[in-house]
Design an enzyme around this catalytic site. Structure first.
Site, mmCIF file in Angstrom:
data_model
loop_
_atom_site.group_PDB
_atom_site.id
_atom_site.type_symbol
_atom_site.label_atom_id
_atom_site.label_comp_id
_atom_site.label_asym_id
_atom_site.label_seq_id
_atom_site.Cartn_x
_atom_site.Cartn_y
_atom_site.Cartn_z
ATOM 1 N N GLY A 37 -45.863 -34.658 30.732
ATOM 2 C CA GLY A 37 -44.865 -35.270 29.844
ATOM 3 C C GLY A 37 -43.475 -34.842 30.265
ATOM 4 O O GLY A 37 -43.295 -34.236 31.320
ATOM 5 N N LYS A 38 -42.490 -35.196 29.402
ATOM 6 C CA LYS A 38 -41.114 -34.838 29.725
ATOM 7 C C LYS A 38 -40.622 -33.830 28.698
ATOM 8 O O LYS A 38 -40.961 -33.921 27.515
ATOM 9 C CB LYS A 38 -40.239 -36.089 29.697
ATOM 10 C CG LYS A 38 -40.649 -37.096 30.780
ATOM 11 C CD LYS A 38 -39.573 -38.151 30.961
ATOM 12 C CE LYS A 38 -39.996 -39.161 32.009
ATOM 13 N NZ LYS A 38 -41.105 -40.039 31.491
ATOM 14 N N GLY A 39 -39.844 -32.870 29.155
ATOM 15 C CA GLY A 39 -39.257 -31.899 28.215
ATOM 16 C C GLY A 39 -37.798 -31.706 28.616
ATOM 17 O O GLY A 39 -37.521 -31.131 29.655
ATOM 18 N N ASP A 153 -34.965 -22.064 18.353
ATOM 19 C CA ASP A 153 -35.499 -23.433 18.272
ATOM 20 C C ASP A 153 -36.992 -23.417 17.978
ATOM 21 O O ASP A 153 -37.783 -24.143 18.580
ATOM 22 C CB ASP A 153 -35.218 -24.215 19.571
ATOM 23 C CG ASP A 153 -35.430 -25.715 19.379
ATOM 24 O OD1 ASP A 153 -35.599 -26.426 20.392
ATOM 25 O OD2 ASP A 153 -35.465 -26.162 18.208
ATOM 26 N N GLY A 157 -43.415 -28.197 17.861
ATOM 27 C CA GLY A 157 -43.495 -28.691 19.245
ATOM 28 C C GLY A 157 -43.337 -27.595 20.280
ATOM 29 O O GLY A 157 -43.668 -27.780 21.446
HETATM 30 C C1 LIG Z 1 -44.291 -27.348 30.696
HETATM 31 C C2 LIG Z 1 -43.434 -27.677 29.506
HETATM 32 C C3 LIG Z 1 -44.099 -27.352 28.181
HETATM 33 C C4 LIG Z 1 -44.359 -25.881 28.127
HETATM 34 O O1 LIG Z 1 -43.401 -25.132 28.010
HETATM 35 N N1 LIG Z 1 -45.620 -25.385 28.255
HETATM 36 C C5 LIG Z 1 -45.830 -23.936 28.268
HETATM 37 C C6 LIG Z 1 -46.729 -26.239 28.350
HETATM 38 C C7 LIG Z 1 -48.007 -25.769 28.617
HETATM 39 N N2 LIG Z 1 -49.058 -26.627 28.683
HETATM 40 C C8 LIG Z 1 -48.838 -27.944 28.458
HETATM 41 C C9 LIG Z 1 -49.959 -28.883 28.487
HETATM 42 C C10 LIG Z 1 -51.199 -28.656 28.970
HETATM 43 C C11 LIG Z 1 -51.925 -29.837 28.761
HETATM 44 C C12 LIG Z 1 -51.081 -30.717 28.137
HETATM 45 N N3 LIG Z 1 -49.865 -30.122 27.977
HETATM 46 N N4 LIG Z 1 -47.620 -28.470 28.200
HETATM 47 C C13 LIG Z 1 -46.552 -27.630 28.163
HETATM 48 N N5 LIG Z 1 -45.299 -28.159 27.963
HETATM 49 C C14 LIG Z 1 -45.190 -29.587 27.581
HETATM 50 C C15 LIG Z 1 -45.243 -30.518 28.798
HETATM 51 C C16 LIG Z 1 -44.598 -31.802 28.332
HETATM 52 C C17 LIG Z 1 -43.689 -31.441 27.185
HETATM 53 C C18 LIG Z 1 -43.911 -29.985 26.834
#
Ligand SMILES: CC[C@@H]1C(=O)N(C)c2cnc(-c3ccc[nH]3)nc2N1C1CCCC1
Length: 308
Positions: A37-39, A153, A157
């Site tokens: 995804g996008k962050g 924050d 989410g």
């Molecule tokens: C890498 C950015 C953020 C994040 O900070 N973490 C730790 C994370 C870990 N697993 C995931 C994850 C594992 C399986 C699905 N998502 N996602 C994380 N995210 C999501 C990605 C898209 C928006 C925030």
């Protein structure tokens, strides 16, 4: 001396990062997997370290996207704060590096995604589940505060979940270090989700702003919507300043009491993290010491577990 013409931003930024990501310094390589995804400025992928075969969550930020100095400083601050942290309820920071195009941040993979996504599926959590989640959030937050870090924050989410349902606080993009006793932050670039009254009033904020956010998280998990949500941001901010929110009657007495104690406009009037975890809401009710991943989809039957 002719004026330096800024380099033309390419019409279209390259969408994907390379399929094989290499750290030019350490030589460590990661294979790019599925898009998670996008962050913010980042495109996030599951990445596999080629030598260890371990999977991580990779944040990839194209340098052209953070061309302004303050964007770059924000990124650097996120890395500087997060890379020093080590706690079971904080997202593990594995590695960071950059090449000519991108900055790469390699983080712990949390395959059950975040509490925001799960709450959307469940609508509300049961009180035992809320105790289970919030005790871990407070554990991680206590660690941050003991290290003089305000997250700023905290929201569902940013509460990531591993495959065995452990909570990990992530996204340190708005975090800041308290430099000295009594240091009150006056500004913040970015709008947190659960913003505290003192942050809105710009009268100086500190650790208590995170405690306010824990109160909002507690409320949102039990009620199924944030305490101050309205159709307009302006109206939401007015309600926050007046701490005007409703307490549904279905909540237990101890839940109503704890939420009321935390969501108080004066920062010094809020309970400490220690006082929160020793409140009757936590000590007077069943706390599961583990949670099945099925809780991502359906309400668990704790009755049976208690008997077992
Ligand atoms: C890498 C950015 C953020 C994040 O900070 N973490 C730790 C994370 C870990 N697993 C995931 C994850 C594992 C399986 C699905 N998502 N996602 C994380 N995210 C999501 C990605 C898209 C928006 C925030």
């Amino acid at each position: 001396k002719e004026k330096k013409i800024p380099p033309e931003l390419p019409k279209k930024l390259p969408k994907e990062c390379p399929a094989l990501i290499c750290d030019p310094v350490s030589g460590v390589k990661y294979r790019r997997g599925r898009l998670l995804g996008k962050g913010g400025f980042a495109r996030c992928y599951e990445v596999i370290q080629t030598d260890t075969k371990r999977a991580y969550a990779g944040k990839v930020v194209n340098k052209l996207r953070i061309s302004k100095p303050n964007q770059r400083e924000k990124m650097q601050r996120e890395i500087a704060v997060h890379c020093q942290l080590n706690h079971q309820n904080i997202v593990a920071f594995h590695h960071h590096f950059d090449d000519d195009e991108n900055i790469y941040i390699i983080l712990e993979l949390c395959s059950q995604k975040s509490l925001a996504q799960i709450l959307k599926l469940r609508r509300t959590f049961t009180e035992p589940e809320v105790r289970y989640f919030v005790l871990q959030i407070v554990d991680g937050l206590q660690y941050l505060h003991n290290n003089c870090i305000i997250h700023r924050d905290l929201k569902l989410g940013n509460m990531f979940l591993t495959d065995n349902m452990e909570v990990k606080i992530g996204d340190f993009g708005l975090a800041t270090k308290v430099e000295f006793e009594g240091d009150r932050k006056k500004t913040m670039c970015g709008t947190p989700n659960y913003i505290a009254p003192e942050v809105l009033d710009k009268v100086g904020h500190s650790f208590e702003a995170d405690v306010w956010a824990v109160g909002c998280i507690l409320y949102t998990m039990l009620v199924g919507r944030p305490p101050f949500e309205t159709e307009s941001l302006k109206e939401t901010y007015t309600r926050i300043k007046r701490t005007s929110y409703s307490l549904p009657s279905h909540l237990s007495q101890s839940a109503k009491e704890l939420i009321t104690e935390i969501l108080t406009s004066k920062p010094e009037g809020r309970p400490s993290l220690e006082e929160i975890t020793s409140h009757k809401f936590f000590t007077g009710g069943f706390v599961p010491d583990a949670l099945s991943p099925s809780a991502c989809y359906s309400t668990p039957e704790f009755g049976l577990m208690k008997v077992l």
